[in-house]
Design a protein around this motif. Sequence first.
Motif, PDB file in Angstrom:
ATOM      1  N   GLU A   1       5.744   7.352  -3.345  1.00  0.00           N
ATOM      2  CA  GLU A   1       5.886   5.945  -2.969  1.00  0.00           C
ATOM      3  C   GLU A   1       5.497   5.069  -4.153  1.00  0.00           C
ATOM      4  O   GLU A   1       4.528   5.363  -4.863  1.00  0.00           O
ATOM      5  CB  GLU A   1       5.013   5.601  -1.759  1.00  0.00           C
ATOM      6  CG  GLU A   1       5.504   6.216  -0.475  1.00  0.00           C
ATOM      7  CD  GLU A   1       4.751   5.706   0.741  1.00  0.00           C
ATOM      8  OE1 GLU A   1       5.270   5.914   1.852  1.00  0.00           O
ATOM      9  OE2 GLU A   1       3.672   5.095   0.606  1.00  0.00           O
ATOM     10  N   VAL A   2       6.275   4.012  -4.341  1.00  0.00           N
ATOM     11  CA  VAL A   2       5.999   3.048  -5.404  1.00  0.00           C
ATOM     12  C   VAL A   2       6.219   1.644  -4.865  1.00  0.00           C
ATOM     13  O   VAL A   2       6.984   1.446  -3.914  1.00  0.00           O
ATOM     14  CB  VAL A   2       6.894   3.267  -6.647  1.00  0.00           C
ATOM     15  CG1 VAL A   2       6.626   4.604  -7.295  1.00  0.00           C
ATOM     16  CG2 VAL A   2       8.366   3.130  -6.301  1.00  0.00           C
ATOM     17  N   ILE A   3       5.548   0.697  -5.467  1.00  0.00           N
ATOM     18  CA  ILE A   3       5.746  -0.696  -5.093  1.00  0.00           C
ATOM     19  C   ILE A   3       6.814  -1.269  -6.010  1.00  0.00           C
ATOM     20  O   ILE A   3       6.721  -1.164  -7.235  1.00  0.00           O
ATOM     21  CB  ILE A   3       4.440  -1.494  -5.194  1.00  0.00           C
ATOM     22  CG1 ILE A   3       3.429  -0.910  -4.196  1.00  0.00           C
ATOM     23  CG2 ILE A   3       4.690  -2.974  -4.921  1.00  0.00           C
ATOM     24  CD1 ILE A   3       2.049  -1.499  -4.300  1.00  0.00           C
TER      25      ILE A   3
ATOM     26  N   GLU B   1       0.832  -1.195   0.000  1.00  0.00           N
ATOM     27  CA  GLU B   1       0.000   0.000   0.000  1.00  0.00           C
ATOM     28  C   GLU B   1       0.865   1.243   0.000  1.00  0.00           C
ATOM     29  O   GLU B   1       1.716   1.423   0.865  1.00  0.00           O
ATOM     30  CB  GLU B   1      -0.912   0.017   1.227  1.00  0.00           C
ATOM     31  CG  GLU B   1      -1.966  -1.072   1.206  1.00  0.00           C
ATOM     32  CD  GLU B   1      -2.916  -0.970   2.389  1.00  0.00           C
ATOM     33  OE1 GLU B   1      -3.209   0.159   2.831  1.00  0.00           O
ATOM     34  OE2 GLU B   1      -3.340  -2.027   2.855  1.00  0.00           O
ATOM     35  N   VAL B   2       0.628   2.101  -0.993  1.00  0.00           N
ATOM     36  CA  VAL B   2       1.340   3.368  -1.046  1.00  0.00           C
ATOM     37  C   VAL B   2       0.464   4.443  -0.422  1.00  0.00           C
ATOM     38  O   VAL B   2      -0.755   4.377  -0.478  1.00  0.00           O
ATOM     39  CB  VAL B   2       1.727   3.745  -2.494  1.00  0.00           C
ATOM     40  CG1 VAL B   2       2.669   2.727  -3.082  1.00  0.00           C
ATOM     41  CG2 VAL B   2       0.504   3.895  -3.366  1.00  0.00           C
ATOM     42  N   SER B   3       1.115   5.435   0.202  1.00  0.00           N
ATOM     43  CA  SER B   3       0.346   6.472   0.886  1.00  0.00           C
ATOM     44  C   SER B   3       0.658   7.874   0.366  1.00  0.00           C
ATOM     45  O   SER B   3       0.208   8.850   0.934  1.00  0.00           O
ATOM     46  CB  SER B   3       0.607   6.414   2.396  1.00  0.00           C
ATOM     47  OG  SER B   3       1.982   6.603   2.657  1.00  0.00           O
ATOM     48  N   GLY B   4       1.424   7.963  -0.707  1.00  0.00           N
ATOM     49  CA  GLY B   4       1.745   9.274  -1.246  1.00  0.00           C
ATOM     50  C   GLY B   4       2.301   9.179  -2.647  1.00  0.00           C
ATOM     51  O   GLY B   4       2.636   8.093  -3.127  1.00  0.00           O
ATOM     52  N   PRO B   5       2.451  10.323  -3.308  1.00  0.00           N
ATOM     53  CA  PRO B   5       2.901  10.340  -4.696  1.00  0.00           C
ATOM     54  C   PRO B   5       4.357   9.905  -4.891  1.00  0.00           C
ATOM     55  O   PRO B   5       4.731   9.525  -5.989  1.00  0.00           O
ATOM     56  CB  PRO B   5       2.716  11.802  -5.112  1.00  0.00           C
ATOM     57  CG  PRO B   5       2.783  12.568  -3.839  1.00  0.00           C
ATOM     58  CD  PRO B   5       2.196  11.676  -2.789  1.00  0.00           C
TER      59      PRO B   5
END
Length: 172
Positions: free
Chosen positions: A67-69, A61-65
Amino acid sequence: MRKPVLTALVAALFLLTGLLVAGCGGEPVAGAPTEQPGSGPVKARVPVELRPVTSVKPGLEVSGPDEVIGPDNTVYTLAPSIGEFTEFEDVRAEKTESGWVVTIKLPAATSALFTKWTTEHVDEQLAIMVDGTLISAPRIASPITGGSLQITGNFTEDAAKKLAADITGGTP
């Protein structure tokens, strides 16, 4: 999966475990890559963006712009880009004595940027983004100088070819 690792001049790129980035010198050495002849200048179909990794945490789960998986199903938080690259002197998968690697030869302008940045950021991770997707986040083991880098780590032939293709937006 183990975290990617960069070594020598530059090691940057793929989604297999144990990635290691190593710089390449200009003189042939024992165990030097022997596969595939040089391909000449390579233009990436989409820009390759390089972004420092500021943190890594488990999860999907990403929580901001920023952040990437990653390919290892881990969330990476990224700092602003250090640059976008669209041209390389060469990008190829090669077999060495230690296994399959991806070798990238950089143009002079890119090489100078890499030398400066990697000298200042040894032991940090660098995210390799292609078309908004994180394809690798190797750790810089030492400054990358000389314009050539190598990404290593438990690659199969197919995985190394896929990574080389991912970097340029081509097909393996």
